[in-house]
Structure formats: C-alpha cells, structure tokens
Design an enzyme around this catalytic site. Sequence first.
Site, PDB file in Angstrom:
ATOM      1  N   LYS A  68     -88.952   0.655  -7.477  1.00 27.41           N
ATOM      2  CA  LYS A  68     -88.050   1.012  -8.729  1.00 27.41           C
ATOM      3  C   LYS A  68     -88.452   2.325  -9.605  1.00 27.41           C
ATOM      4  O   LYS A  68     -89.558   2.180  -9.916  1.00 27.41           O
ATOM      5  CB  LYS A  68     -87.393  -0.020  -9.249  1.00 27.41           C
ATOM      6  CG  LYS A  68     -86.669  -1.079  -8.817  1.00 27.41           C
ATOM      7  CD  LYS A  68     -86.170  -2.188  -9.667  1.00 27.41           C
ATOM      8  CE  LYS A  68     -85.793  -3.335  -8.991  1.00 27.41           C
ATOM      9  NZ  LYS A  68     -84.367  -2.878  -8.558  1.00 27.41           N
TER      10      LYS A  68
ATOM     11  N   ARG B 136     -81.947 -11.554  -1.626  1.00 29.06           N
ATOM     12  CA  ARG B 136     -81.342 -11.973  -0.222  1.00 29.06           C
ATOM     13  C   ARG B 136     -82.375 -12.553   0.700  1.00 29.06           C
ATOM     14  O   ARG B 136     -82.078 -13.531   1.343  1.00 29.06           O
ATOM     15  CB  ARG B 136     -80.364 -10.840   0.324  1.00 29.06           C
ATOM     16  CG  ARG B 136     -81.222  -9.834   1.007  1.00 29.06           C
ATOM     17  CD  ARG B 136     -80.291  -8.439   1.091  1.00 29.06           C
ATOM     18  NE  ARG B 136     -79.873  -7.671  -0.145  1.00 29.06           N
ATOM     19  CZ  ARG B 136     -79.194  -6.932  -0.064  1.00 29.06           C
ATOM     20  NH1 ARG B 136     -78.593  -6.329   1.024  1.00 29.06           N
ATOM     21  NH2 ARG B 136     -78.957  -6.181  -1.002  1.00 29.06           N
TER      22      ARG B 136
HETATM   23  N1  BES Z   1     -82.716  -7.289  -8.704  1.00 27.41           N
HETATM   24  C1  BES Z   1     -81.801  -6.132  -8.246  1.00 27.41           C
HETATM   25  C2  BES Z   1     -80.597  -6.007  -8.568  1.00 27.41           C
HETATM   26  C3  BES Z   1     -80.291  -5.713  -9.844  1.00 27.41           C
HETATM   27  C4  BES Z   1     -79.914  -4.435 -10.509  1.00 27.41           C
HETATM   28  C5  BES Z   1     -80.206  -6.934 -10.970  1.00 27.41           C
HETATM   29  C6  BES Z   1     -79.844  -4.120 -11.819  1.00 27.41           C
HETATM   30  C7  BES Z   1     -79.823  -6.627 -12.293  1.00 27.41           C
HETATM   31  C8  BES Z   1     -79.781  -5.083 -12.475  1.00 27.41           C
HETATM   32  C9  BES Z   1     -82.026  -6.472  -6.752  1.00 27.41           C
HETATM   33  O1  BES Z   1     -83.137  -7.118  -6.378  1.00 27.41           O
HETATM   34  C10 BES Z   1     -82.120  -5.016  -6.044  1.00 27.41           C
HETATM   35  O2  BES Z   1     -82.894  -4.231  -6.373  1.00 27.41           O
HETATM   36  N2  BES Z   1     -81.126  -4.561  -5.491  1.00 27.41           N
HETATM   37  C11 BES Z   1     -80.946  -3.450  -4.754  1.00 27.41           C
HETATM   38  C12 BES Z   1     -80.391  -3.513  -3.456  1.00 27.41           C
HETATM   39  C13 BES Z   1     -80.708  -2.287  -2.630  1.00 27.41           C
HETATM   40  C14 BES Z   1     -82.138  -2.102  -2.371  1.00 27.41           C
HETATM   41  C15 BES Z   1     -80.160  -2.357  -1.363  1.00 27.41           C
HETATM   42  C16 BES Z   1     -80.215  -2.562  -5.764  1.00 27.41           C
HETATM   43  O3  BES Z   1     -79.111  -3.072  -6.258  1.00 27.41           O
HETATM   44  O4  BES Z   1     -80.361  -1.293  -5.665  1.00 27.41           O
HETATM   45 MN    MN Z   2     -84.699  -5.762  -5.814  1.00 29.56          MN
END
Ligand code: BES
Ligand code: MN
Length: 501
Positions: free
Chosen positions: A280, A354
């Site tokens: 990230k 997931r």
């Molecule tokens: N933990 C994150 C989602 C999240 C984002 C929680 C902002 C709280 C605040 C999750 O694991 C994630 O990174 N999801 C990705 C999925 C994508 C890679 C398909 C996302 O939402 O960008």
């Molecule tokens: Mn994630």
Amino acid sequence: MDTRLTFSFPAEFETEALVVFVSEREPKLAGAAAEVDQALGGAVASLLKSGEFSARASETLLLFKPTGLKAKRLLLVGTGKVPPTVYELRRLAGAAARSLKGKNILSWSVLAPAEIAPEAVIAATITGALAADFEPGRYKSEPDDKRLAEVAVILPPSLKAREKELLRAIQVASAIGEGQNFARELANEPSNRLTPTIMAARAQAMARAAGLECELIDAARARELKMGAFLGVAQGSSEPPVMMVLRYRPRPAANPAAPARVLGLIGKGITFDTGGISIKPADGMEKMKYDMAGGAAVLGAMQAIAALRPPLEVLAVVPATENMPGGRAQKPGDVQIAMSGKSIEVINTDAEGRLVLADALAYARQLGATHLVDVATLTGAVAIALGTVNSGVFANDDAFYAEFERARQTAGEKMWRLPLDDEYFEQIRGTVGDILNTGGRYGGAITAAMFLREFAETVPWVHLDIAGTAWLDDAKPWMAKGPTGAAVPTLVNLALAMAGV
Ligand code: BES
Ligand code: MN
Ligand code: ZN
C-alpha cells in the site's frame, strides 16, 4: 458505569443533571417533559417561544439550579421534527453524555420521551452513554481516565408493572455497550501492541472471564487442517498467526425439540495490513492497524452473548495474522489451496482479508455452524459505494437476511444490502485455478463478497463489510475519534433473536 431504572416523577428525582428530550414538533413538550415544565413554572415553554431554543436535532441547552426541580441541572436536548430512531437517540444520548462529561458531570438521568418505546429509549441511552465514555488516548502519559459513574433512565410510574423486562433491556444494552468498547479497545491498539499472539491472549482472557470456551489454532495445527489460504497470508510475517475459536454453549442445552441452530460469527483479524508484496502507499497506512476491527467486533459480541446467556449455541472464528511483504511472503500469481479444497490465484496480495476468511468460514462450517455471519474491514470499495454512513451487507439466503435485517433494526445500526448476482462471478473466475482473489476495479465490494460466498457454500450466510464504518477520522459530539465498535449491537441482537429472546 452503573445503570439504573427509576419509576418516578421527574421533578422529584434527585440527580446531578436531568436530560430532557424536546421535540420540534407540536406539542414540543408532551408527557413527562410537560410535567417537568409545569414544575419549572413554564420556563421551557417560554424559552421555546422566545426562539432562543428551538429543539432542532442535537441542539442543547444547560440550565443550572432549575427552580422547582430536585435536579441540580437541566439539560434540554432537541430531537428535531421527526421522532428519533434508536440510531438517532443513541447519538443524542451520547452527545449529552460527552457534553456533561466535559463539565465533570459524571452521573445523570434521562427522562424517557413518552412517544418512544421504553425499550428503545433504554437501548439508545445506555449504549449511547457507554459509547460516549470511550477515550482512545490509552498511551498518553496523562491518560484521560475520567469515566461516567451512573446513568439512570426515568420512566413513568405506570410502567412499573413491566419492570422485569425493562431491567432486562438495561442488561442487554449494558452488555452491548461494554462489548462494543472491548472491541474498540482492541481495534485502537497499534500493531506492535496487538500482534496476533497478543490478540489471542486478550481473547483468551476475555473468554475465561466471560465463561466461554476458547481454543487457539496455531500455524502447525492450521497446516494440519490444510488452511492454505490463511497460511499464505501469514507466511510473509515474522509474527506467528493464530486462529481463535470461541464457543458459547447455553446451559441448560437449547430446546431439544427445536432443530439446533448454531450461529457462527467470523471476524477478519489482520492486525496490520501493509498490503504485502502488493504494498500500500505510505499515506494513511498507519490506519491499517484497525484491519482486525471485524475480529474485534466478533469478540466483543461474544463477550456480550456470554453475559446475556441466550438459549442458542454461538461459535466465533477469528483468523489473525499480519499481512507483510518479505522474502517469504506470497507473491502475485501464487496459487494457494484453501481448506475447502478450492484453489485460489492470488492476483493481489492486498486482497488478504478474503483469503483468511475463506478458511475461517470453512472451519466454522466444519465445527457445525448452521448460519454464518462474517464481519470484515474488507474493501476500500465499500466506502466508495456507501461512504462512512452504512456498512455493506451481503447475503446468500433471503430468509436469513430478513432475520438479520430485523436484528439490525432493533440494534439501530445503519447497513445497506448490496447484490450478489452470479454474473459478477465472471470477474473472479480463475485461469490456472478455481478463483481469483481480486475482480478488477468495478464492484470491488461485491466481487470480494462473491469470493467469500464460494466458501460459505450452501450455508445461510451474511457478510458485513465495515471498512467504511469501523473507524471515525474525526471526533463527533457523541463519540471520540477512532474505532466505533460497528456491528457489535447487530450481532448481539441477532443472537438474541435467533434464540427467541
Ligand atoms: N484492509 C483493506 C480494506 C480497507 C481499506 C479497510 C480502507 C479499511 C480502510 C483490504 O485488505 C484491502 O486492502 N482491500 C483492497 C482490495 C483490492 C486489492 C482488491 C482495496 O480495498 O483496495
Ligand atoms: Mn489489504
Ligand atoms: Zn485488509
């Protein structure tokens, strides 16, 4: 925080502060509120007439030493034009709690408005006060440890005959509020102070105190159970993963005549989400300490369920690990075989929630869950779709969803159902394996839910995506900034409703 119910004449009630809700509709003062005004010689009515206080939603006015009342202070709280729901009343009660707390008034009473069901007033007041009492600054060298002492709900003497059920409503609300604050304490912890190991120890301590069974699945046991999806996420971290399993069994056993339903609660427990190799951006990454808020909500709900002892078996599964990059981390393109036997192509290592939930859902089924509810900070996409107001809800079974929806309404939380058409599956159909862990930019919250649906299989299942609702970026009048404890009230109400209590 102590709680109290009293069936008395509000003007006669001795309290540090009497909180009175005032409606903007006519008559602005009805029932007990009108009685209070009579004791005050019509002061509130004149105030309303003057226009200096118009009872708009959230408008407040504090009067000191109100003549004619035994209360030391009177706090008027406007409720606006429409009768408030539990959701709104909780915020008003929370705002009252925080404004009084700011003045060092830690004991107060709420006059139940006549036009709202007493159970709803109790639920809103007690959960609102407890939620308002949470302060996130636990590592400040001079922490704010001022806490509410007592909240009383004043009901008309005519309700005295229903005292027993109303005391139960107090008990339910207290358990929910405390469960929510337990969840918030966990979600607030930074990842160096809440590793998977520490989270499991906190769960175990809670389980011991609450009288729940608790079993911890370590990496070796997870390997025996073939939890390839969970372990794939964990392999990048130096912190050992752990899958927590908690069980509440009613005593005496649930009604033997009724078909035994077992509610399985599953919560995402990523103690820190860097994204892994699909790392990230740095900006805001510190917030990814709350990526275990779903797991925390499940643990908070279990604490409350243990306190309320409904005649229904409930089990909780919380897979906890960090999601880290590193020499051993899984990489985009890797294939993992989940516990259920399905093969997963890991397209993006940041879609880790997931993966850990896939094995947790399968394990909950194996342990006998007949109904599944998972809670997860799963996707940024859900916050794009619904903002920070509603959690996303998905379900594979309309009857179970209807049951869930009723519990949500009683709990007074906001959630919005999103669809799960089979057509969305095309976005996550695998190439070398069965299923991809990401489905592209469009409908990201939905494709994540579609992925989970594959692991719930035919068991009635509800999925809650709380990524937008589990954290407040800015303080609100009713709540400090930080973790919110989202989903705890609904989970507890669902368990009570499924138990028929
Ligand atoms: N933990 C994150 C989602 C999240 C984002 C929680 C902002 C709280 C605040 C999750 O694991 C994630 O990174 N999801 C990705 C999925 C994508 C890679 C398909 C996302 O939402 O960008
Ligand atoms: Mn994630
Ligand atoms: Zn995550």
